[in-house]
Each structure stands twice: as C-alpha cells, then as structure tokens.
Enzyme design. Structure first.
Site, PDB file in Angstrom:
ATOM      1  N   HIS A 101      -5.230  10.536   1.756  1.00  0.00           N
ATOM      2  CA  HIS A 101      -4.542  10.518   0.473  1.00  0.00           C
ATOM      3  C   HIS A 101      -3.099  11.001   0.595  1.00  0.00           C
ATOM      4  O   HIS A 101      -2.256  10.641  -0.239  1.00  0.00           O
ATOM      5  CB  HIS A 101      -5.308  11.366  -0.537  1.00  0.00           C
ATOM      6  CG  HIS A 101      -6.534  10.679  -1.048  1.00  0.00           C
ATOM      7  ND1 HIS A 101      -7.061  10.896  -2.303  1.00  0.00           N
ATOM      8  CD2 HIS A 101      -7.345   9.747  -0.476  1.00  0.00           C
ATOM      9  CE1 HIS A 101      -8.122  10.140  -2.478  1.00  0.00           C
ATOM     10  NE2 HIS A 101      -8.326   9.443  -1.372  1.00  0.00           N
ATOM     11  N   HIS A 289     -15.390   5.040   4.958  1.00  0.00           N
ATOM     12  CA  HIS A 289     -16.654   5.256   4.262  1.00  0.00           C
ATOM     13  C   HIS A 289     -17.828   5.439   5.219  1.00  0.00           C
ATOM     14  O   HIS A 289     -18.978   5.561   4.779  1.00  0.00           O
ATOM     15  CB  HIS A 289     -16.917   4.111   3.292  1.00  0.00           C
ATOM     16  CG  HIS A 289     -15.997   4.139   2.115  1.00  0.00           C
ATOM     17  ND1 HIS A 289     -16.029   3.201   1.111  1.00  0.00           N
ATOM     18  CD2 HIS A 289     -14.992   4.997   1.785  1.00  0.00           C
ATOM     19  CE1 HIS A 289     -15.091   3.481   0.218  1.00  0.00           C
ATOM     20  NE2 HIS A 289     -14.450   4.564   0.609  1.00  0.00           N
TER      21      HIS A 289
END
Length: 762
Positions: A101, A289
């Site tokens: 992020h 993921h």
C-alpha cells in the site's frame, strides 16, 4: 498595573476568550478557493527537515549492515505483541500489505505516489480506509527504526520489511534497493480526487474533531464517466485508484455491486494507470493473496476514527475496534473476513488452485461486506488466525473472481497454474517493479541486493564508455552550433523540450538519453516536430564531424549536444541583451535506443497543456484552468516560485512557444530571441490594459491605454504572473531597476537545474 486591575484579574489588553490561532479557519483558501496556490511549490522545505544541511543519506545507508537489519526484521515478523497480536504467529502478511500500500499509490500519469518518501506516515494517506490498521504495522517496526536511526529511512524500511516478509514465507524476492528519502511533512500538493469525506465538496462537509469516519470515506461518485462495460467508461486523469481512499479497486466489486466482470474492468484501468500490464496485474493479485487473510468481524460504523482524527491519547493509532478484544480474532480492517488459502503463511499455488478448482457463491461477512465462499461444502478450509482447533471456509473477493471471468486474466491464471516456477518469477519481478517503480533509473539504487538485470520500465541508458569532451572541445562545439543554420529560439526550444519532460515525482524523463529524437517524443506537437527535425539534423552532423576527427576514444553524445546547444543559445541571447554570462554545462549524457524506450509509457509524459511553451490542446476536457496545470508542471520540475517565474520570463522572450494557435502569445518583446526582461516590463506596465478575446477568458490582448492599439497577445499562463499576488511581486522584482541582469543570472541557474535534473551520476 493598578490595584483595581490586580483585584479583578483583568488585563486591559486581553479579551475574555480566544477564538483562533495560527491556521484556524477561515483561511485565505476559504475566502478565495479558486486562487492559484503558488506556495505549494515550496512543499517539504529544508526548514521541515531535522537533518543537518550536509546529511547524505546515500553515505548513511552505506554504513548499514543490511544482513543484520534483515535478521532483526525477520525475528520481529515471527513474534507476537500483546497489544497487536500477529495472525498465525506471523506479521509477514500484514507487513506485505503495508509495503504494497505504500508503493501502490504510484500512478504513471504524473509519477506521483509510490513508496519513495514514506508518505504513508502522513495524512491523507495514513487515514485512508484502505490503509486500515497499517498504522499498527509501522508502530511494530518503530523499535527497529529507532535503533538504526538515519542509516535507513522509513521509506526504505517499509519496502525492506515487505521483502523480508515474503522471504520468511519461502518466496524468492528478486532484489531490494535502498535510496528512498523520507519527507517530513504531509503532501498537500498531490490531487487524490474530487471526492471528499462524504462524496460532497469539502466546504459542505461537517467540521469538528471526528469528521472522516472510515465508512464514509470510500466513494467513486465524481471520478468516473460512464458505467463499467460502456465504451465511454473512463477514470479521470491523473487518478489511478478506482475509489477515493483506496489503493486499487474496491474488493466488493465496481461500485460495490459484486459483479466480477465490472470488477475486471476496474482492475485493468486501475493497474494500467499504475504502469502494470495484464500479466503483472494477475501476478500481483494472485501472489499477494497467497498470504494472510482479510479482516471483517465488526460493522464499519462501529470502528473508531482514522489516525488523523483519533483522540490525542491514541497517539496516532486509529481505527479503534470496541468489540471483543479489538484485535486478534476480533480484528476489523476492510470488512471482508477470511483467507484465500489453507496455509496463509506459505508461498504456494493454492490461491489459484482454489479459485479455479471450485465454484464460488456470494455471501456476506460478519461486518456485512460482500464476499464469496465455495459452493462445495467439502472444499478445504482455512485455520483461524488465533484460535486453536477452529477453522473457516475459504474466501474470495469479487476482485478475485474477476480474474476467473475475464478472458485475458483467465488465460494468464491458467498459465500460472500450469507453471508454478513461471508464476513465481512473474510475481517476483512484478513485486520488484511495484516497490521500485517510482525510484527512477537504476543509478539511484543503493545496496548489495540491487539486481544486475535492468528493465525497460527503468528507462535504461547505455553506460558512457567513451572519453568526455573537455573545456576546449566545448568551446569549439558551441561555435559550431551557433554558426549553423539554426536560431537561438530553435536551439533553446529543443533543449528545453528534451529536459523539461523530467518529473521529480518518479524521476522519469529528462535530456539524458536524447529520447526527444525517438518515438513518441519526436512527434509530440508541443515539440514543434519540423523545427526539432531541423535542429537534430544539424546537431547530428556536428556530432558526426566531431567524432570522426578524434584519434582516440573521445566522443560527444547527441544528448550532450542538445543541452549544449541550448546553453550556447542562452549565452548568445544574454550577450545580445548586453549581459555576459556562462551557462553551466556538464557532459556525460548518452543516447538511448528505441529498444530501450518503452513507447507506451512515455506517452504519459506528453503534456496536453504546457504553460512553459504556451501549449494547450483544445480537444481535451479540462476540469481545471490552464494556470493550475502550469503550476502542476512547475511542481513536477521541482521549481520554486522565483525559479518558475524567471524561466517563464526568459522562455517567452526567447520565443520557444509551441507552434500553433498561441505561437506569439506571451512574447512581450520587440526583440524575440534576446534574453531581456521585456516580458516583465510590459506585463507590469500601467500604460497597458488587458482585454479578453473569448468568453471563457483563455486569450487576451494587451492594448495601449491611450491609443487602444493592440501590442501583444497572451494566454492565462502569461497573465497569471501579473494577476496572482505572489507571482506579481516576483514579476515586479524582475521588471524593476537591476532586474534585467538578475533575471539573466536566475534564468541561467534555473535552466541548469532543469538540464541537470536527471544527472544522478553526478
């Protein structure tokens, strides 16, 4: 003080209440919200930086024992602190998210965002809904940052920790480079989108200590045109994230509708705006993921305020969860609950295996968010991150299902499924690109883990392996250039066109590489392709003659000649105006090839509006004024307000405007090609008045007050230097007695700054 005053406790010079202090609203921005905020050019000033003036981060980083700090980071990652317990006894997944992020804010349109200055520490990014609980990750790292001090920046530590997290879960990272330098104040310059807390204009939002609740921050109302699947579906430039306060896309799908096909459209646009192709996009999503879980145990409206609005006693930690423990099995982050894999702390291919081996149906998390679960109740389950002996169904997000339904993404997934080694390599390189994309060329990379391989996205330039020109050669080359059949204006324009592509944001562009002679830059209308071709032909001939006359390994690159031609032209223009000056020139550039130039990504560097050359395309829809775009370009060039002003005044009289509708606009002189202060003298003269030509106020004439005769034409990018109060003071400074010689000196210094922006080798 009188006895009576002592008794009453009153002071004759004090009021009975204090209503405001420095920075209290309303401010100038509230009274005049549309004014040009010139002060934004002075973000992150030296005064905000606590380091000594001579602090050299590269030297400090060179003292860092990288192996030792990685060892300490990895020890932290496999521990657990009571105040914020680690999922599965491993902080790695949440640290990957922190690094992702931090880097994922990068966008290719203007090069802003990215991990480079650790802006994740400041508002607004530190309080974005998508960064929920990332504040805990950085706080966990504080003891390591505290120990190593200025030997490693927060920006480098965040990315390094992401790499270490992948490595402890048996993923082979491609490499790590240090060299990111921390900012010391929030970024008030970058445009993150038109939405505000509530999807309304900021002036309509409530004011108080707790505005900006997480569930009120995520919206996409104002940045999109059309609907997903429409031909006109488009995201406003320069934005990249699909929603305000997200890094990429909404995990619940476009507009939270849970439609995988629409989510795929958002993913492609968003990741494309972040300089990722389809394969890199799938690798990043599928790779990321493979680790960790999503947290959604508490309804968003019950979560406390983001860090920037949290109470003082929280000490910068936000998103307080009042339910249960508030962390561990009760953690709330994005509202979706569960993990994608059976072993969330191990690198394997189970994410893609699960995605494709099972059919998935929509359900909702305990927090009420849309997610997907396997239809087959016998599908593998995933262990609870904190409770022994407890397991849960697997989870997918709508943005995961999108990879399965989109034809291109599906084909890539199937390739990764059939070749795990290929997938591993693809994710490794995509992660490296993600976390290093905003650092610029490889010459800026520091440390022992910098890979030898150089990638196209790093805009490579061949190493200089020839002898550079000396002072005598430079003087000779200047004479040859000025003796050729090209004008001062043409030489200046080509040098400026080459160098002014540079962006301080992601360190792309610049004169080094001479890419102005290659596609796509050679065909940009702003570069006056016919004049450019003529100048390049002359300079190529000079290069050929010079190189051919050398007996040794001495050469001159075309990139150096382009810059040298501009420097020689500026010196001549100053001499013709009565001022003798030597413009600095530092050789050492080289020429890139077409194969070393990513034509597709270089298209993002083309200006659609460039106030430096009075260029403004009429086929583009603008939601901001030309002078605001002009300020933005000045900021990307790292210019101060005086540097910006001096450059514009000089470029105007040097007549470097792009050919077209505004060819003569702003050239307020009867001596074009001569470096005078005429632009400022005529701009500030009370003998003239300005008249709008068009209803929109984009073009103007300067008319003699007495006769009404039109003397000059102008655009908003000219008149702003007389209309804006801060810029007018600078214009008057250069128009006053002594201002001409000062302008020449300041112009030459600012010119050299722009020409040297990309010379990281020196």
């Amino acid at each position: 003080m009188s006895e009576e005053i002592k008794i009453t406790g009153k002071c004759p010079f004090a009021g009975d209440s204090v209503g405001g202090v420095a920075g209290s609203e309303p401010t100038t921005d509230h009274w005049w919200p549309n004014r040009l905020k010139v002060e934004l050019l002075h973000q992150n000033p030296r005064e905000a930086n606590p380091h000594d003036d001579d602090f050299d981060y590269a030297r400090a980083f060179s003292r860092l024992d990288l192996a030792e700090i990685k060892k300490e980071i990895k020890a932290l990652l496999t521990s657990s602190q009571d105040w914020w317990p680690s999922d599965y006894g491993n902080y790695g997944p949440q640290m990957i998210r922190m690094a992702w992020h931090s880097a994922g804010t990068y966008r290719i349109a203007d090069g802003r965002g990215g991990a480079g200055e650790a802006m994740q520490r400041f508002a607004p990014i530190n309080s974005w809904w998508d960064n929920g609980n990332v504040d805990k990750s950085r706080r966990l790292l504080w003891p390591i940052k505290q120990k190593y001090g200025d030997a490693i920046s927060w920006a480098d530590l965040i990315v390094l920790t992401g790499n270490c997290s992948l490595e402890i879960m048996n993923f082979p990272t491609f490499g790590f480079a240090g060299g990111r330098i921390d900012a010391w104040e929030p970024d008030n310059l970058t445009y993150w989108g038109p939405e505000s807390w509530y999807g309304k204009k900021i002036e309509d939002a409530p004011h108080g200590p707790f505005e900006g609740h997480p569930d009120q921050m995520v919206n996409r109302d104002l940045r999109w045109t059309g609907e997903a699947g429409d031909d006109n579906y488009d995201l406003e430039a320069p934005l990249a994230a699909s929603n305000a306060n997200l890094i990429y896309v909404d995990p619940e799908g476009s507009a939270k509708k849970g439609v995988p096909e629409d989510s795929a459209a958002d993913i492609r646009i968003t990741f494309g705006r972040m300089a990722m192709n389809d394969e890199e996009t799938v690798a990043l999503i599928a790779g990321g993921h493979a680790f960790g879980k999503s947290h959604g145990m508490t309804p968003p409206d019950q979560i406390g305020f983001a860090p920037e609005g949290a109470p003082m006693e929280a000490q910068g930690l936000g998103w307080h969860n009042p339910r249960g423990k508030g962390n561990a099995e009760d953690t709330m982050t994005n509202g979706i609950e569960g993990s994608w894999t059976q072993d969330p702390t191990q690198w394997d291919n189970s994410y893609l295996e699960n995605l494709f081996n099972f059919e998935w149906e929509q359900t909702r998390s305990p927090a009420g968010s849309l997610q997907w679960t396997p239809v087959d109740k016998n599908a593998p389950r995933t262990p609870d991150a904190h409770l022994d002996g407890v397991d849960h169904p697997l989870m997918m997000m709508t943005s995961d299902i999108a990879l399965k339904v989109d034809p291109s993404y599906r084909a890539i997934c199937e390739k990764f499924l059939n070749d795990f080694d290929y997938f591993t390599d693809a994710f490794s390189k995509a992660w490296y690109k993600l976390t290093h994309r905003d650092m610029g060329p490889r010459a800026r990379y520091l440390g022992p883990e910098v890979p030898q391989e150089e990638f196209l996205w790093q805009d490579p330039i061949p190493a200089v392996e020839f002898e550079l020109v000396n002072a005598g050669d430079i003087a000779d080359l200047k004479n040859r250039i000025l003796g050729a059949d090209v004008s001062v204006s043409q030489l200046t324009a080509v040098a400026w066109g080459a160098a002014s592509t540079f962006r301080t944001s992601d360190k792309r562009g610049g004169a080094d590489g001479a890419r102005i002679r290659l596609a796509p830059m050679k065909d940009w209308p702003v570069n006056n392709p016919d004049d450019l071709s003529k100048v390049l032909s002359v300079l190529e001939g000079i290069k050929r003659d010079f190189d051919g006359a050398q007996s040794g390994n001495k050469k001159v690159s075309l990139a150096d000649l382009i810059v040298l031609g501009g420097c020689a032209a500026v010196e001549k223009a100053a001499r013709d105006a009565g001022v003798s000056i030597e413009v600095p020139f530092t050789p050492g550039r080289n020429d890139a090839t077409a194969e070393q130039t990513d034509e597709q990504t270089f298209r993002w560097l083309e200006p659609v509006s460039d106030g430096f050359r009075n260029f403004h395309r009429s086929d583009i829809e603008y939601n901001v004024s030309p002078e605001q775009i002009f300020l933005d370009r000045a900021a990307l060039l790292g210019l101060s307000a005086p540097e910006w002003t001096a450059l514009v005044g000089g470029l105007r009289v040097l007549d470097v405007n792009a050919h077209g509708a505004h060819r003569q606009h702003g050239v307020f002189t009867d001596r074009p090609g001569t470096l005078t202060n005429d632009f400022f003298v005529n701009l500030t003269s009370p003998e003239f008045e300005w008249k709008k030509i068009d209803e929109q106020g984009l073009e103007f004439t300067l008319n003699d007050r007495a006769s009404g005769q039109t003397r000059f034409k102008a655009t908003r990018c000219d008149l702003i230097f007389g209309a804006n109060s801060q810029l007018r003071q600078l214009s008057e400074f250069y128009a006053q007695k002594g201002g001409h010689e000062k302008l020449v000196r300041d112009f030459a210094a600012a010119w050299n700054k722009v020409m040297m922006h990309d010379r990281f080798d020196v």
